[in-house]
Design an enzyme around this catalytic site. Sequence first.
Site, PDB file in Angstrom:
ATOM      1  N   GLU A 255       0.772  -1.424   0.566  1.00  0.00           N
ATOM      2  CA  GLU A 255      -0.271  -0.374  -0.388  1.00  0.00           C
ATOM      3  C   GLU A 255       0.654   1.127  -0.043  1.00  0.00           C
ATOM      4  O   GLU A 255      -0.018   2.827  -0.696  1.00  0.00           O
ATOM      5  CB  GLU A 255      -1.225  -0.319   1.249  1.00  0.00           C
ATOM      6  CG  GLU A 255      -2.125   0.929   0.282  1.00  0.00           C
ATOM      7  CD  GLU A 255      -3.115   0.973   2.040  1.00  0.00           C
ATOM      8  OE1 GLU A 255      -3.877   1.854   2.365  1.00  0.00           O
ATOM      9  OE2 GLU A 255      -3.654  -0.351   2.273  1.00  0.00           O
TER      10      GLU A 255
ATOM     11  N   ASP B 100      -6.633  -3.804   6.637  1.00  0.00           N
ATOM     12  CA  ASP B 100      -8.462  -3.039   6.666  1.00  0.00           C
ATOM     13  C   ASP B 100      -9.493  -3.284   5.749  1.00  0.00           C
ATOM     14  O   ASP B 100      -8.813  -4.273   4.475  1.00  0.00           O
ATOM     15  CB  ASP B 100      -8.428  -2.490   7.246  1.00  0.00           C
ATOM     16  CG  ASP B 100      -7.278  -1.343   6.193  1.00  0.00           C
ATOM     17  OD1 ASP B 100      -7.751  -1.206   5.328  1.00  0.00           O
ATOM     18  OD2 ASP B 100      -7.596  -0.173   7.368  1.00  0.00           O
TER      19      ASP B 100
ATOM     20  N   TYR C 135      -0.058  -2.769  13.427  1.00  0.00           N
ATOM     21  CA  TYR C 135      -0.494  -2.063  12.433  1.00  0.00           C
ATOM     22  C   TYR C 135      -1.728  -0.956  13.174  1.00  0.00           C
ATOM     23  O   TYR C 135      -2.386  -2.099  14.189  1.00  0.00           O
ATOM     24  CB  TYR C 135      -2.281  -2.506  11.473  1.00  0.00           C
ATOM     25  CG  TYR C 135      -2.676  -2.638  10.786  1.00  0.00           C
ATOM     26  CD1 TYR C 135      -2.064  -1.386   9.963  1.00  0.00           C
ATOM     27  CD2 TYR C 135      -3.836  -2.420  10.947  1.00  0.00           C
ATOM     28  CE1 TYR C 135      -2.800  -0.803   8.739  1.00  0.00           C
ATOM     29  CE2 TYR C 135      -4.801  -1.733   9.407  1.00  0.00           C
ATOM     30  CZ  TYR C 135      -3.771  -0.594   8.644  1.00  0.00           C
ATOM     31  OH  TYR C 135      -4.641  -0.153   7.345  1.00  0.00           O
TER      32      TYR C 135
ATOM     33  N   ASP D  78      -3.305  -2.399   3.275  1.00  0.00           N
ATOM     34  CA  ASP D  78      -2.710  -3.142   4.633  1.00  0.00           C
ATOM     35  C   ASP D  78      -4.631  -3.826   4.622  1.00  0.00           C
ATOM     36  O   ASP D  78      -5.453  -4.010   3.983  1.00  0.00           O
ATOM     37  CB  ASP D  78      -3.874  -1.286   5.229  1.00  0.00           C
ATOM     38  CG  ASP D  78      -2.417  -0.908   5.313  1.00  0.00           C
ATOM     39  OD1 ASP D  78      -0.993  -1.533   5.618  1.00  0.00           O
ATOM     40  OD2 ASP D  78      -2.598   0.598   5.754  1.00  0.00           O
TER      41      ASP D  78
END
Length: 662
Positions: free
Chosen positions: A12, A118, A331, A116
């Site tokens: 990312e 999520d 994270y 990431d």
Amino acid sequence: MANLLRVLMVAEKPSIALSIASVLSHGQMSTRRGSTEVHEFDGMFRGFKAHYRVTSVIGHVFSVDFPEKYQNWATIDPQDLFDAPIIKKESNPKAHICRHLSNEARGCSYMVLWLDCDREGENICFEVIESTGFDMKDSKRKVYRARFSSVTEKDISKAMDNLVEPNRDEALAVDARQEIDLKVGVAFSRFQTSYFQGKYQNLDCRVISYGPCQTPTLGFCVQRYMHINTFKPEKFWALRPYIRKDGYELQLEWERRRLFDLEAATVFQKLVVEGRTAKVMDVSEKQEVKGRPAGLNTVNLLKVASSALGFGPQTAMHLAERLYTQGFISYPRTESTAYPSSFDFTDTLRAQVSNPVWGGYVQRLLSDGFHMPKSGTDAGDHPPITPMRAATEVMVGGDAWRLYQYVCQHFLGTVSPNCKYIRTKVELSIGGETFHCTGQRVTEKGFTAIMPWSAVDEKKLPSFLKGERIEVLRVELYEGNTAPPDYLTESELISLMEKHGIGTDASIAVHINNIGERNYVQVQSGRKMVPTALGITLIRGYQCIDPDLCLPDIRSFIEQQITLVAKGQADHSHVVQHVIQQFRRKFSYFVQQIEHMDALFEAQFSPLADSGRALSKCGKCLRYMKHITAVPPRLFCGTCEEVYYLPQKGTVKVKPFRHLNP
């Protein structure tokens, strides 16, 4: 290289791509420039020799918007936006990320996505898949997803050994939220801005925006403001007897606490004064425990950053993300406060032994045996925010160091013993009225040794014996007034947003930042959220027309529906359609009733016709227009009732007219 498998890996951020490549190549790699850097090396992939290309995007590849036809405010009715199509276009065309990904994907048989972990990251996964030309259904070009919570060697290697498929349901949940927020936010914002900025000069806001998350967030701040402004203080009275014991002068607390009747309070004061001595009725001691904290999640980090460190949520998230990309913490976007059973606490503690501030404390934990953290909430996303490697202030910088220091101390607190203390309570009777005094003595500091701000306040009491009598020195009748609550602090606002389901761990900071940038609130001393006249008038206007527009209930319902999409339990298009239909009806009613909000604006702000100074002639009627200097700067013709917006930057100057020589 011709016989090697070719594997493309996409992260990312460039820093994450560098960390992944460095770990997997053991530092033996070459790097070349592209839209973002590309790191290349040879290695093994699923038992076969492979050539790797590791690169990255820079956040979202695409953003959602309306087609060009719907961009013109003058020709498009905002209500039409609810039925308008939406398109995805490249977020940063100048970076050429799409072209870069397409070029790097050529000849690659496998792609591993290191976005990431999520929902937003999952959504970007599918943006990358679209940009590279890979297809999830294509058995010849496989797509894998790496799931990781930190960029340490151990976590990267573990993720590489446990690759999974990207989760389309989570990506669709983000698509749903983006479409809802775009259509609802732009429709209301365009209508409000067009309606009010052409009428009032001192709004001091370029766009009068509405947002399904932003507006309820503002609503909490205005609700507290209204509570403060409508609060009516009441007088109260309380008895405060004083005694002296073993050299200590003690003020006793009244069991009745306070009375709102002066006459009654005076009667009780007389009884106590006439009592003269305090009789000890009971002395009790109780062992109390203050439990160590659960793991640290995003919301609690933001609250502490604001209340204790003085950082706004947006700043705190920027610092936390930087610490994460540098490999210092895990994270930072997580809802979980519970550690997985597989978490290696020993290794995490050993990484902190060398720290000059708390290294000795860590060594004692390892020697004496650390405690397992108390059970928290497992949201199924990431482990709590945890330090992953040692850092110094020189390595990370002042503000980032303070945040890192808190993350470390909180983690150490989670594996420390509980704090234990003895609470002593002495009950006394004077003139038939009951009073008490309390003391606290810490017997085991536990986690408060590393988190001193959580320490129990010690208060020493002299020794008391049941039945003994002590002379009363004096009896004060204290007069006070009830007081309203203070303005919401950022920390309190974050708690309310979490409680009512407004925003996510990834977006709470953004919504709070937005209401500040749009001049709806000002952050004052103590990070208190004080609403402006514009913020107050907007919320009062929504309350007059449709309170739902500024209450958290609708957004909370939307978030619940989006979560169902993420879990594969609801259809993405049905959820979007249902929510859009609700807001279309609300928008139509809002437009019909706008005069109610306008009446509030008229009472608060100056009409354009009454403000500004004459500057230039109107091209239609040749009358002088007025220059309005408030944001946004504009010219207003009172005759034609036309508004002409000026560039935000630069200086407006009147050029003197000169006659030409014949």
